[in-house]
Structure formats: C-alpha cells, structure tokens
Motif scaffolding. Structure first.
Motif, PDB file in Angstrom:
ATOM      1  N   SER A  23       8.254   4.459  -2.852  1.00 41.62           N
ATOM      2  CA  SER A  23       8.864   5.699  -2.345  1.00 41.62           C
ATOM      3  C   SER A  23      10.377   5.695  -2.550  1.00 41.62           C
ATOM      4  O   SER A  23      10.962   6.672  -3.017  1.00 41.62           O
ATOM      5  CB  SER A  23       8.570   5.864  -0.858  1.00 41.62           C
ATOM      6  OG  SER A  23       7.211   6.142  -0.657  1.00 41.62           O
ATOM      7  N   ARG A  27      13.096   7.957  -5.225  1.00 41.25           N
ATOM      8  CA  ARG A  27      14.281   8.652  -4.717  1.00 41.25           C
ATOM      9  C   ARG A  27      15.548   8.079  -5.319  1.00 41.25           C
ATOM     10  O   ARG A  27      16.495   8.820  -5.619  1.00 41.25           O
ATOM     11  CB  ARG A  27      14.293   8.571  -3.185  1.00 41.25           C
ATOM     12  CG  ARG A  27      13.214   9.484  -2.575  1.00 41.25           C
ATOM     13  CD  ARG A  27      12.739   8.971  -1.245  1.00 41.25           C
ATOM     14  NE  ARG A  27      11.825   9.891  -0.587  1.00 41.25           N
ATOM     15  CZ  ARG A  27      10.492   9.909  -0.764  1.00 41.25           C
ATOM     16  NH1 ARG A  27       9.913   9.077  -1.617  1.00 41.25           N
ATOM     17  NH2 ARG A  27       9.746  10.774  -0.095  1.00 41.25           N
ATOM     18  N   THR A  91       4.094  11.671  -5.841  1.00 40.29           N
ATOM     19  CA  THR A  91       5.488  11.752  -5.407  1.00 40.29           C
ATOM     20  C   THR A  91       6.361  12.303  -6.531  1.00 40.29           C
ATOM     21  O   THR A  91       7.218  13.157  -6.296  1.00 40.29           O
ATOM     22  CB  THR A  91       5.998  10.372  -4.958  1.00 40.29           C
ATOM     23  OG1 THR A  91       5.064   9.818  -4.030  1.00 40.29           O
ATOM     24  CG2 THR A  91       7.350  10.480  -4.279  1.00 40.29           C
ATOM     25  N   SER A 170       4.341  15.150   5.940  1.00 40.93           N
ATOM     26  CA  SER A 170       4.353  14.694   4.549  1.00 40.93           C
ATOM     27  C   SER A 170       5.784  14.560   4.050  1.00 40.93           C
ATOM     28  O   SER A 170       6.530  15.541   3.978  1.00 40.93           O
ATOM     29  CB  SER A 170       3.598  15.678   3.656  1.00 40.93           C
ATOM     30  OG  SER A 170       3.973  15.484   2.300  1.00 40.93           O
ATOM     31  N   ALA A 171       6.137  13.333   3.681  1.00 38.57           N
ATOM     32  CA  ALA A 171       7.490  13.093   3.166  1.00 38.57           C
ATOM     33  C   ALA A 171       7.677  13.750   1.805  1.00 38.57           C
ATOM     34  O   ALA A 171       8.790  14.110   1.433  1.00 38.57           O
ATOM     35  CB  ALA A 171       7.741  11.597   3.057  1.00 38.57           C
ATOM     36  N   GLN A 172       6.589  13.906   1.068  1.00 44.27           N
ATOM     37  CA  GLN A 172       6.712  14.549  -0.244  1.00 44.27           C
ATOM     38  C   GLN A 172       7.052  16.023  -0.069  1.00 44.27           C
ATOM     39  O   GLN A 172       7.912  16.563  -0.762  1.00 44.27           O
ATOM     40  CB  GLN A 172       5.410  14.375  -1.036  1.00 44.27           C
ATOM     41  CG  GLN A 172       5.152  12.917  -1.391  1.00 44.27           C
ATOM     42  CD  GLN A 172       3.815  12.684  -2.050  1.00 44.27           C
ATOM     43  OE1 GLN A 172       3.033  13.620  -2.220  1.00 44.27           O
ATOM     44  NE2 GLN A 172       3.539  11.451  -2.420  1.00 44.27           N
ATOM     45  N   ARG A 197       7.770   9.392   6.402  1.00 43.06           N
ATOM     46  CA  ARG A 197       8.848   8.470   5.984  1.00 43.06           C
ATOM     47  C   ARG A 197      10.146   9.233   5.714  1.00 43.06           C
ATOM     48  O   ARG A 197      10.113  10.340   5.183  1.00 43.06           O
ATOM     49  CB  ARG A 197       8.391   7.627   4.792  1.00 43.06           C
ATOM     50  CG  ARG A 197       8.031   8.415   3.576  1.00 43.06           C
ATOM     51  CD  ARG A 197       7.231   7.572   2.587  1.00 43.06           C
ATOM     52  NE  ARG A 197       5.927   7.223   3.154  1.00 43.06           N
ATOM     53  CZ  ARG A 197       5.072   6.364   2.613  1.00 43.06           C
ATOM     54  NH1 ARG A 197       5.364   5.762   1.484  1.00 43.06           N
ATOM     55  NH2 ARG A 197       3.915   6.115   3.175  1.00 43.06           N
ATOM     56  N   ASP A 321      -0.551   4.800   4.174  1.00 46.40           N
ATOM     57  CA  ASP A 321      -0.942   4.176   2.901  1.00 46.40           C
ATOM     58  C   ASP A 321      -1.646   2.832   3.109  1.00 46.40           C
ATOM     59  O   ASP A 321      -2.173   2.245   2.167  1.00 46.40           O
ATOM     60  CB  ASP A 321       0.288   3.966   2.009  1.00 46.40           C
ATOM     61  CG  ASP A 321       0.810   5.286   1.448  1.00 46.40           C
ATOM     62  OD1 ASP A 321       0.067   6.293   1.481  1.00 46.40           O
ATOM     63  OD2 ASP A 321       1.972   5.312   0.979  1.00 46.40           O
ATOM     64  N   LYS A 348      -5.426  11.712  -0.972  1.00 46.52           N
ATOM     65  CA  LYS A 348      -4.588  10.678  -1.603  1.00 46.52           C
ATOM     66  C   LYS A 348      -5.102  10.430  -3.035  1.00 46.52           C
ATOM     67  O   LYS A 348      -5.804  11.257  -3.590  1.00 46.52           O
ATOM     68  CB  LYS A 348      -4.596   9.400  -0.764  1.00 46.52           C
ATOM     69  CG  LYS A 348      -3.935   9.581   0.608  1.00 46.52           C
ATOM     70  CD  LYS A 348      -2.454   9.849   0.484  1.00 46.52           C
ATOM     71  CE  LYS A 348      -1.800  10.095   1.830  1.00 46.52           C
ATOM     72  NZ  LYS A 348      -0.425  10.571   1.705  1.00 46.52           N
TER      73      LYS A 348
HETATM   74  C1  S3P Z   1       5.136   9.282  -0.182  1.00 44.30           C
HETATM   75  C2  S3P Z   1       4.670   9.970   0.905  1.00 44.30           C
HETATM   76  C3  S3P Z   1       3.291   9.857   1.397  1.00 44.30           C
HETATM   77  C4  S3P Z   1       2.618   8.589   0.884  1.00 44.30           C
HETATM   78  C5  S3P Z   1       2.825   8.394  -0.592  1.00 44.30           C
HETATM   79  C6  S3P Z   1       4.306   8.315  -0.915  1.00 44.30           C
HETATM   80  C7  S3P Z   1       6.529   9.509  -0.608  1.00 44.30           C
HETATM   81  O1  S3P Z   1       2.551  10.976   0.963  1.00 44.30           O
HETATM   82  O2  S3P Z   1       1.246   8.610   1.172  1.00 44.30           O
HETATM   83  O3  S3P Z   1       2.193   7.216  -1.024  1.00 44.30           O
HETATM   84  O4  S3P Z   1       7.061   8.707  -1.412  1.00 44.30           O
HETATM   85  O5  S3P Z   1       7.123  10.491  -0.165  1.00 44.30           O
HETATM   86  P1  S3P Z   1       2.600  12.400   1.724  1.00 44.30           P
HETATM   87  O6  S3P Z   1       3.948  12.980   1.560  1.00 44.30           O
HETATM   88  O7  S3P Z   1       1.544  13.218   1.029  1.00 44.30           O
HETATM   89  O8  S3P Z   1       2.266  12.115   3.149  1.00 44.30           O
END
Ligand code: S3P
Length: 441
Positions: A23, A27, A91, A170-172, A197, A321, A348
């Motif tokens: 992750s 970034r 991502t 969702s961080a994405q 995250r 994860d 996922k």
């Molecule tokens: C991630 C966010 C998570 C995670 C993925 C990586 C990221 O997904 O499961 O492996 O790097 O932002 P989601 O944003 O779909 O929760």
C-alpha cells in the motif's frame, strides 16, 4: 502454472525482514511523481502490483530509475500512448482513476481477468459527483448498476470539492477522492464507516499537502495552497500483511519469528491484535518512525495454547487483508472463531469468504461461510490439503502456512509475486520444506 509441494516441518523460526509495504509503495511512487523534484523512494517490494503503478506513471511521462522518481509537479503528467495496464492491482487502478479524473487528457485503464471482475462504481460514483467523467463496463443481471474495468476517464475541466459519506471503509476509495480533491475547487472530505488504512493522508501531509484528519473524516482543502508537493526521501517500511504469514507460521508450528522493520500503523495491526486476543505471545520491539509511519520489529513466539475468538467491527477493517491467514491460525485454536463485518472480502483478489472456507476444508477443518464472514471450528488436527489459489496471492500463502503443519499442494502460486515475491524463500529460511513443480496441464 507453478504449484508448491509442501511437506510438514517442525517449528518454523528465524529473524527476517519482509519486502516493502504494498500500500505504501503505491503511494510513494505515485505521490513522488507529483512532487517538485527528484524524489528518492527506497524499500519498494519489487512486487508486480507496485511495478504496475511505476509503469503507469512512466507511461504518463514520469521518469523512474534507480530508486529516484523525477517529480513532474501536480500539472506535469501527459497522456499515455496506450491503455494503462494495472495487472492484478486494484490499488493501482483505483488510485490512478482518482488522479487521472483531474487531468486535462483522456486515459484508459485495463487489468487482468481477476481485476476485471472487481467493482469500480465505488470510485466512479463519488468522482462523478466532483464533476469527473469515469465510465466502465456495465454489470449484467444481478450486477446491473455496478461497473467493471476497463475504465475510460475523460477530461472534465476543474473538479469541485465534495463532502462524501462513503458506504465502505476503503482506503482505495478514500485515496482516489483525495487525489482528485488535490486538484479541485474547494474542500473535499471523505467520511468512512471504519478505520481504513491512512497511508495516503500521512504521506501527503509529509510532502506538504493541505490534509486534515478527524475521527472518521479526512479532508483536503487546496484553496490558498501553493500547489507544490515537496520532494522528500520516502522510505517504504516492511509490509505487515506479508509479515503476518511468517508470524503465523511461527504460531501454528510452535516456533519463534522476528520480523524486523515492519509497519505497525494502527490501521494495519488488526492481525496482531487478533492473535493476541487468541492468547498468542506478541511483542513490538525498537519502535521508531519513518516518513510519517510507525515501524517496529515484531516478535511472535508460538507454543502457548490459542483459543477461538469473535472478530468484528473496526478490528476486522484493520485486519482485512489478513483474514485468510487468521483463519489458518484459528484452525489451530481451541474452540470456534467467528469473523463478521467482513463483506468486503467478497470483492478482493478472489471472493475470500468462499476461497478461505475452501482452503480450510481442504485441510479437514470445519468452516462455514456467512454472508459477511465465516466461522471456523478450531482444535482438530489438520490433514494434508490440496488448495487452488484461485489467482489470489493471499490464499496461496495462507495455504502454504497450513501445509507447513500438515503437508499439501498449493496450485497456481505465480500470483504471490504481486505482493511478496520472496515468500517461498523466506519460509524455507524459517525451516519450511517447500518445492516448486510445474505440472503439465
Ligand atoms: C489497499 C486498501 C484495501 C486493501 C488492499 C490495499 C490500499 O482495499 O484490501 O489490499 O492500498 O489502499 P480497500 O480500499 O478496497 O479496502
């Protein structure tokens, strides 16, 4: 197709470092590309997913070589000559979509067969509210209303800030909106139902972006900002999600594993909290901070009896994860473990509710699928198992750890290179007996 044949081994033990966090790696290269100069990025994992983001940026005119990303500034990207191939990486696709939504040129994003099954409305819809033009392949039947890759992003002029209440943690999604928000007129905020995250907000702030964070809300307000991200060295810490497989290997075989330099950001430590709740001996040593991220050496000592637990809510978001490998640990605990509030697992790299239950059953463990999670009856001896990864790196690695206890075969393991290319070598260093075979099919 490559498989692993795993023979049971004794306690797995050792002192290792894992590759850089996936992750944070995405970034680091993405944000470095937007800085105002040469930006040193160290500790990238070498995993294919991160390399997809690197290649996409190169196609957008960014020079990346020998650990240095030549930042082009917020307005220096140029149109790619061909569709951007995100491979297996959700991502890459979702973050790039947010960034490209704000650019004055057209882009197309494609991926592999697995990525093409993953939902993209979660980014297209909020970006659309900002004025962006993101279109995808419409879902059919029960999936009507959803959109899937390939995605086409058309230029849409200056975007406008929004206050977005996200239905998913969702961080994405959050990151895609914040990236678009860097370019928008006015403030953009994202409110989430759980603690996804927060690497985007930490790193953007570290580089000088106008980011504000609250309890469940993150905002970017570019009004009055000089629109410059400062090039600063970005060091990617060890991936706690990769570390989890090796720490679990110690736990299920009665060994001791130390992983040096792992990211211990609280939005990523759900696995450690879950195994501690099961009774495991977990210690964090040498805590420190790099580029805005907390880091430590993580030590797990096996041998203590483990008990089943109920996992739900925020803890599951912080371990999302790690559910496949947590399920393997739960199989070795006394009593039942339930995992709820985990419907996100369905979308996922594979449907991880279904593939994790299938993995457990292959080793003779009684497990039940629930709409939003699973239940695992622990405490019975594992029998040798034969598991298909279904194209999912984390299913392949979780199966290898279970097979280190009972023996077995893991079918189709090439995908492990997306996140943790050195996994099999490190598992062998801990004492596991893993060999590769490429059967004719
Ligand atoms: C991630 C966010 C998570 C995670 C993925 C990586 C990221 O997904 O499961 O492996 O790097 O932002 P989601 O944003 O779909 O929760």
């Amino acid at each position: 197709m490559t498989d692993w044949i795993v023979e049971p081994a004794g306690p797995l033990s050792g002192d290792v470092a894992v590759p850089g966090d996936k992750s944070i790696g995405h970034r680091a290269v993405l944000f470095a590309a937007l800085t105002d100069g040469p930006c040193e990025v160290t500790g990238l994992s070498g995993g294919e997913d991160n390399l997809r983001t690197v290649a996409a940026l190169q196609a957008l005119g960014v020079r990346v070589a020998e650990g240095v990303v030549q930042g082009v500034g917020l307005d220096g990207l140029r149109a790619a000559a061909a569709p951007l191939d995100c491979g297996n990486s959700g991502t890459s696709m979702r973050l790039l979509t947010g960034l490209l939504a704000a650019q004055p040129f057209r882009s197309e994003l494609v991926g592999d067969e697995y990525l093409h099954r993953r939902p993209m409305r979660r980014v297209a819809e909020p970006l659309g509210r900002m004025g962006a033009r993101v279109a995808g392949r419409p879902g059919q039947g029960k999936k009507a209303g959803e959109i899937y890759p390939p995605l086409v992003v058309e230029p849409a002029g200056t975007l406008r800030g929004i206050d977005y209440e996200s239905p998913v943690a969702s961080a994405q999604v959050k990151s895609a909106i914040l990236l678009a928000g860097l370019y928008a007129r006015g403030r953009t905020s994202v409110r989430e139902p759980g603690p996804s995250r927060d690497h985007t907000e930490r790193m953007l702030r570290f580089l000088g972006a106008p980011i504000a964070t609250g309890e469940r809300t993150t905002a970017v307000d570019p009004d009055g900002w000089d629109r410059r991200l400062r090039a600063r060295p970005l060091r990617v810490p060890g991936d706690p999600s990769s570390a989890a497989f090796l720490l679990a290997a110690a736990l299920v075989t009665g060994g001791t594993v130390r992983v040096r330099g792992a990211c211990v950001n609280p939005t990523r430590t759900g696995f450690l909290d879950a195994i501690a709740a099961m009774g495991a001996d977990v210690a964090l040593e040498n805590p420190r901070e790099e580029a805005g991220e907390p880091i430590a050496d993580v030590v797990v000592r096996g041998g203590r009896p483990l008990r089943g637990v109920d996992l739900a809510g925020d803890l599951v978001v912080r371990a999302i994860d790690e559910v496949p490998i947590l399920a393997v640990v739960a199989a070795r605990a006394e009593g039942t473990t339930t995992i709820r509030d985990a419907a996100e697992l369905r979308v996922k790299e594979s449907d991880r509710v279904a593939t994790t239950v299938a993995l457990l059953r292959a080793f003779g463990v009684a497990a039940d699928e629930r709409e939003d999670g699973l239940a695992i009856a622990g405490g019975t001896a594992l029998r040798p198992g034969d598991v298909d990864s279904h194209g999912d790196h984390r299913i392949a690695m979780a199966a290898a750890v279970a097979a280190a206890v009972a023996g077995g075969r893991v079918v189709d393991v090439a995908n492990v290179a997306t996140s943790f290319p050195t996994f099999a070598r490190l598992l062998r260093e801990l004492g596991a007996r893993v060999s590769e075979s490429s059967p004719a099919r």
